[in-house]
Motif scaffolding. Structure first.
Motif, PDB file in Angstrom:
ATOM      1  N   GLY A  49       0.815  -1.210   0.000  1.00 13.33           N
ATOM      2  CA  GLY A  49       0.000   0.000   0.000  1.00 13.33           C
ATOM      3  C   GLY A  49       0.844   1.254   0.000  1.00 13.33           C
ATOM      4  N   PRO A  50       0.201   2.416   0.009  1.00 15.82           N
ATOM      5  CA  PRO A  50       0.920   3.692  -0.094  1.00 15.82           C
ATOM      6  C   PRO A  50       1.506   4.167   1.234  1.00 15.82           C
ATOM      7  CG  PRO A  50      -1.437   4.081   0.003  1.00 15.82           C
ATOM      8  CD  PRO A  50      -1.264   2.594  -0.012  1.00 15.82           C
ATOM      9  N   ALA A  51       2.488   5.054   1.117  1.00 12.98           N
ATOM     10  CA  ALA A  51       3.048   5.743   2.278  1.00 12.98           C
ATOM     11  C   ALA A  51       2.374   7.105   2.397  1.00 12.98           C
ATOM     12  CB  ALA A  51       4.558   5.898   2.115  1.00 12.98           C
ATOM     13  N   VAL A  52       2.774   7.889   3.380  1.00  8.41           N
ATOM     14  CA  VAL A  52       2.215   9.226   3.566  1.00  8.41           C
ATOM     15  C   VAL A  52       2.507  10.077   2.329  1.00  8.41           C
ATOM     16  CG1 VAL A  52       2.344  11.358   4.920  1.00  8.41           C
ATOM     17  CG2 VAL A  52       2.427   9.136   6.073  1.00  8.41           C
ATOM     18  N   GLY A  53       1.468  10.704   1.798  1.00  3.99           N
ATOM     19  CA  GLY A  53       1.646  11.572   0.636  1.00  3.99           C
ATOM     20  C   GLY A  53       1.534  10.877  -0.700  1.00  3.99           C
ATOM     21  N   ASP A  54       1.507   9.532  -0.694  1.00  6.37           N
ATOM     22  CA  ASP A  54       1.383   8.793  -1.952  1.00  6.37           C
ATOM     23  C   ASP A  54      -0.076   8.706  -2.377  1.00  6.37           C
ATOM     24  OD1 ASP A  54       4.075   8.253  -2.166  1.00  6.37           O
ATOM     25  OD2 ASP A  54       3.939   6.277  -1.213  1.00  6.37           O
ATOM     26  N   PRO A  55      -0.351   8.684  -3.687  1.00  6.46           N
ATOM     27  CA  PRO A  55      -1.715   8.405  -4.152  1.00  6.46           C
ATOM     28  C   PRO A  55      -2.140   7.005  -3.713  1.00  6.46           C
ATOM     29  CG  PRO A  55      -0.345   9.258  -5.941  1.00  6.46           C
ATOM     30  CD  PRO A  55       0.575   8.947  -4.803  1.00  6.46           C
ATOM     31  N   ASP A  56      -3.434   6.780  -3.621  1.00  3.99           N
ATOM     32  CA  ASP A  56      -3.932   5.489  -3.149  1.00  3.99           C
ATOM     33  C   ASP A  56      -3.502   4.327  -4.038  1.00  3.99           C
ATOM     34  OD1 ASP A  56      -5.157   6.780  -1.078  1.00  3.99           O
ATOM     35  OD2 ASP A  56      -7.160   6.815  -1.997  1.00  3.99           O
ATOM     36  N   ASP A  57      -3.268   4.606  -5.330  1.00  2.26           N
ATOM     37  CA  ASP A  57      -2.944   3.521  -6.259  1.00  2.26           C
ATOM     38  C   ASP A  57      -1.443   3.331  -6.476  1.00  2.26           C
ATOM     39  OD1 ASP A  57      -2.639   5.919  -7.552  1.00  2.26           O
ATOM     40  OD2 ASP A  57      -3.461   5.240  -9.471  1.00  2.26           O
ATOM     41  N   ILE A  58      -0.618   3.993  -5.669  1.00  2.00           N
ATOM     42  CA  ILE A  58       0.842   3.852  -5.767  1.00  2.00           C
ATOM     43  C   ILE A  58       1.357   3.247  -4.470  1.00  2.00           C
ATOM     44  CG2 ILE A  58       3.038   5.042  -6.014  1.00  2.00           C
ATOM     45  CD1 ILE A  58       1.414   5.081  -8.553  1.00  2.00           C
ATOM     46  N   ASP A  59       2.009   2.095  -4.559  1.00  2.00           N
ATOM     47  CA  ASP A  59       2.529   1.483  -3.339  1.00  2.00           C
ATOM     48  C   ASP A  59       3.854   2.130  -2.942  1.00  2.00           C
ATOM     49  OD1 ASP A  59       4.891  -0.223  -4.413  1.00  2.00           O
ATOM     50  OD2 ASP A  59       3.222  -0.838  -5.689  1.00  2.00           O
ATOM     51  N   ALA A  60       4.187   1.976  -1.681  1.00  2.00           N
ATOM     52  CA  ALA A  60       5.380   2.632  -1.135  1.00  2.00           C
ATOM     53  C   ALA A  60       6.656   2.146  -1.810  1.00  2.00           C
ATOM     54  CB  ALA A  60       5.466   2.396   0.377  1.00  2.00           C
ATOM     55  N   LEU A  61       6.692   0.895  -2.255  1.00  2.00           N
ATOM     56  CA  LEU A  61       7.891   0.378  -2.921  1.00  2.00           C
ATOM     57  C   LEU A  61       8.154   1.140  -4.220  1.00  2.00           C
ATOM     58  CD1 LEU A  61      10.201  -1.640  -3.086  1.00  2.00           C
ATOM     59  CD2 LEU A  61       8.642  -3.217  -4.258  1.00  2.00           C
TER      60      LEU A  61
END
Length: 250
Positions: free
Chosen positions: A128-140
């Motif tokens: 899943g996303p990190a802080v500030g990332d769009p919902d459809d972009i994972d943290a990796l």
């Protein structure tokens, strides 16, 4: 607004400001507890809020008050893990320490060891996303983009020293190396019977990275010696550029 209302609002703001450091510490404590529990958990296991509260030493109600929900807590934890991983890679990419081969080998080894030693955290940042990332972009994906951007800045900065700056090539090359490294190491780490040993994997992937870097450099008519300290290579190339420019001016 009346003077009474104004004076009443000051203590509230002051009280919030006094409690802010305390709440920040609590949030860090909760995030650290979640990360510890993830490290200890088996693949596929869920870490509950009750477990997080117990590990952090806080009441469950306190944990809930610090975040808008589980999504925010997970995002903050992914951000913390991402920062730790990126800092580790940044340290390995120290251009002042070693030759190109040594730097590449050290950096690939760092990625291999982190993914294998922190398998659950690696899965977590993919989930899943990190802080500030769009919902459809994972943290990796954000981690790879950040490492590629920092490496690109490093490459273009060094390229500027020797009079070769090709932003599109640097952008494509660094992203290709970062993506290739992560995907290859991930595949190896998930294979129950990998064909390559740990050390052979590092050597192979570092070799692939060198081939991409060397090819891109040669396309710009730059020859790199992978065995010399990188700083010596850059200084020699810069001296050659200065000598050529002085000759042209003469």
């Amino acid at each position: 607004m009346s003077s009474a209302s104004s004076s009443a609002s000051v203590p509230i703001g002051g009280r919030q400001a006094r409690w802010q450091p305390h709440n920040d510490r609590r949030r860090e404590q909760i995030v650290a507890a979640l990360i510890e529990l993830l490290e200890e958990s088996a693949p596929g296991d869920e870490v509950s809020m009750q477990q997080i509260a117990k590990r952090s030493g806080l009441a469950k109600s306190v944990v809930y008050r610090q975040f808008s929900g589980r999504d925010e807590l997970d995002r903050r934890a992914r951000s913390t893990v991402s920062e730790q991983f990126i800092d580790t890679v940044d340290t390995a990419l120290d251009i002042w320490d070693g030759s190109i081969h040594q730097i590449l080998h050290r950096t690939v080894a760092t990625v291999v060891d982190w993914i294998t030693e922190h398998a659950r955290l690696y899965d977590f940042v993919r989930s899943g996303p990190a802080v500030g990332d769009p919902d459809d972009i994972d943290a990796l994906s954000s981690i790879k983009a950040t490492i590629a951007a920092r490496t690109r800045a490093l490459v273009t900065g060094l390229g500027g020293v020797v009079g070769v700056v090709d932003e599109p090539t640097a952008d494509t090359m660094t992203f290709a190396i970062v993506s290739m490294t992560e995907a290859t190491v991930s595949r190896w780490a998930r294979d129950p019977q990998p064909l390559l040993s740990h050390d052979r994997l590092i050597a192979e992937v570092a070799g692939y990275a060198w081939s991409v870097l060397d090819g891109a450099a040669r396309a710009q008519r730059v020859t790199l010696d992978p065995e010399l300290p990188l700083i010596e290579v850059i200084n020699a190339l810069a001296d050659r550029v200065d000598a050529t420019e002085s000759g042209d001016a003469g």
